[in-house]
Design a protein around this motif. Structure first.
Motif, PDB file in Angstrom:
ATOM      1  N   TRP A   3       3.751 -12.683  -8.986  1.00 23.53           N
ATOM      2  CA  TRP A   3       2.144 -12.508  -9.187  1.00 23.53           C
ATOM      3  C   TRP A   3       1.519 -12.667  -8.059  1.00 23.53           C
ATOM      4  O   TRP A   3       0.390 -12.046  -7.835  1.00 23.53           O
ATOM      5  CB  TRP A   3       1.935 -13.151 -10.384  1.00 23.53           C
ATOM      6  N   ALA A   6       1.616  -9.732  -5.869  1.00 22.22           N
ATOM      7  CA  ALA A   6       0.751  -8.385  -6.583  1.00 22.22           C
ATOM      8  C   ALA A   6      -0.584  -8.780  -6.172  1.00 22.22           C
ATOM      9  O   ALA A   6      -1.302  -7.721  -6.100  1.00 22.22           O
ATOM     10  CB  ALA A   6       1.091  -8.422  -8.037  1.00 22.22           C
ATOM     11  N   SER A   9      -1.349  -8.162  -2.460  1.00 28.65           N
ATOM     12  CA  SER A   9      -1.113  -6.491  -2.398  1.00 28.65           C
ATOM     13  C   SER A   9      -2.315  -5.925  -2.855  1.00 28.65           C
ATOM     14  O   SER A   9      -3.205  -5.011  -2.017  1.00 28.65           O
ATOM     15  CB  SER A   9       0.034  -6.128  -3.177  1.00 28.65           C
ATOM     16  N   TRP A  64       1.020  -4.081 -10.963  1.00 27.71           N
ATOM     17  CA  TRP A  64       2.404  -4.507 -10.870  1.00 27.71           C
ATOM     18  C   TRP A  64       3.173  -4.647 -12.369  1.00 27.71           C
ATOM     19  O   TRP A  64       4.222  -4.295 -12.368  1.00 27.71           O
ATOM     20  CB  TRP A  64       2.456  -5.732  -9.980  1.00 27.71           C
ATOM     21  N   ARG A  68       6.534  -2.480 -12.222  1.00 26.46           N
ATOM     22  CA  ARG A  68       7.621  -3.217 -11.928  1.00 26.46           C
ATOM     23  C   ARG A  68       8.883  -2.692 -12.566  1.00 26.46           C
ATOM     24  O   ARG A  68      10.016  -3.000 -12.053  1.00 26.46           O
ATOM     25  CB  ARG A  68       7.447  -4.801 -12.492  1.00 26.46           C
ATOM     26  N   MET A 126       3.788  -3.906  -2.045  1.00 27.30           N
ATOM     27  CA  MET A 126       4.741  -4.787  -2.788  1.00 27.30           C
ATOM     28  C   MET A 126       6.072  -4.121  -2.229  1.00 27.30           C
ATOM     29  O   MET A 126       6.941  -5.047  -2.261  1.00 27.30           O
ATOM     30  CB  MET A 126       4.550  -4.138  -4.300  1.00 27.30           C
ATOM     31  N   THR A 131       9.371  -6.984  -2.837  1.00 25.97           N
ATOM     32  CA  THR A 131       9.319  -6.939  -4.371  1.00 25.97           C
ATOM     33  C   THR A 131       9.684  -5.722  -5.002  1.00 25.97           C
ATOM     34  O   THR A 131      10.062  -5.463  -6.334  1.00 25.97           O
ATOM     35  CB  THR A 131       7.863  -7.265  -4.851  1.00 25.97           C
TER      36      THR A 131
END
Length: 137
Positions: A3, A6, A9, A64, A68, A126, A131
């Motif tokens: 997180w 994220a 980002s 995100w 994800r 990301m 990630t």
């Protein structure tokens, strides 16, 4: 940790992608407002571009959460589409009216374009941070 990535980002995508495209549009004469606005904004008196970037980080976390589980082309498409629509809708329907700013077709179009580019930036950052390494298919 994911997180935080994220958030970072979204923060970086605001500074580099959103404000970068905003700069190009300003230099082309398409928008009269200058990018990277350092005027202090309430309630904490931080520079406007920093406030925008902090909100970009929060939006990055939300984006995100939606991205994800998505793979391949859908990952990139969803980042661009959700990035364009969600922040722009909130800006035009909530933020602009609260600030007494005019909402026009031009502000909608500009918001959609800038925020689509921002969404692409979030997805790219990301991916770069590892990630989303399996998302590039």
């Amino acid at each position: 940790m994911i997180w935080l990535k994220a958030f970072v980002s979204g923060f970086l995508a605001t500074l580099i992608f959103h404000q970068g495209l905003f700069t190009l549009l300003h230099l082309a004469g398409a928008v009269p407002v200058e990018p990277f606005n350092f005027d202090a904004v309430p309630p904490f008196g931080i520079p406007s571009v920093v406030s925008l970037s902090l909100f970009g980080g929060l939006w990055g976390m939300l984006l995100w959460a939606l991205l994800r589980q998505v793979r391949g082309f859908g990952f990139w498409a969803l980042a661009i589409v959700v990035g364009a629509i969600a922040p722009t809708a909130v800006a035009m329907l909530v933020v602009f009216p609260l600030k007494g700013l005019e909402v026009t077709q031009t502000t909608w179009l500009g918001g959609l374009l800038l925020n689509a580019f921002w969404g692409l930036g979030v997805a790219l950052f990301m991916t770069i941070m590892g990630t989303a390494k399996d998302k590039i298919n």
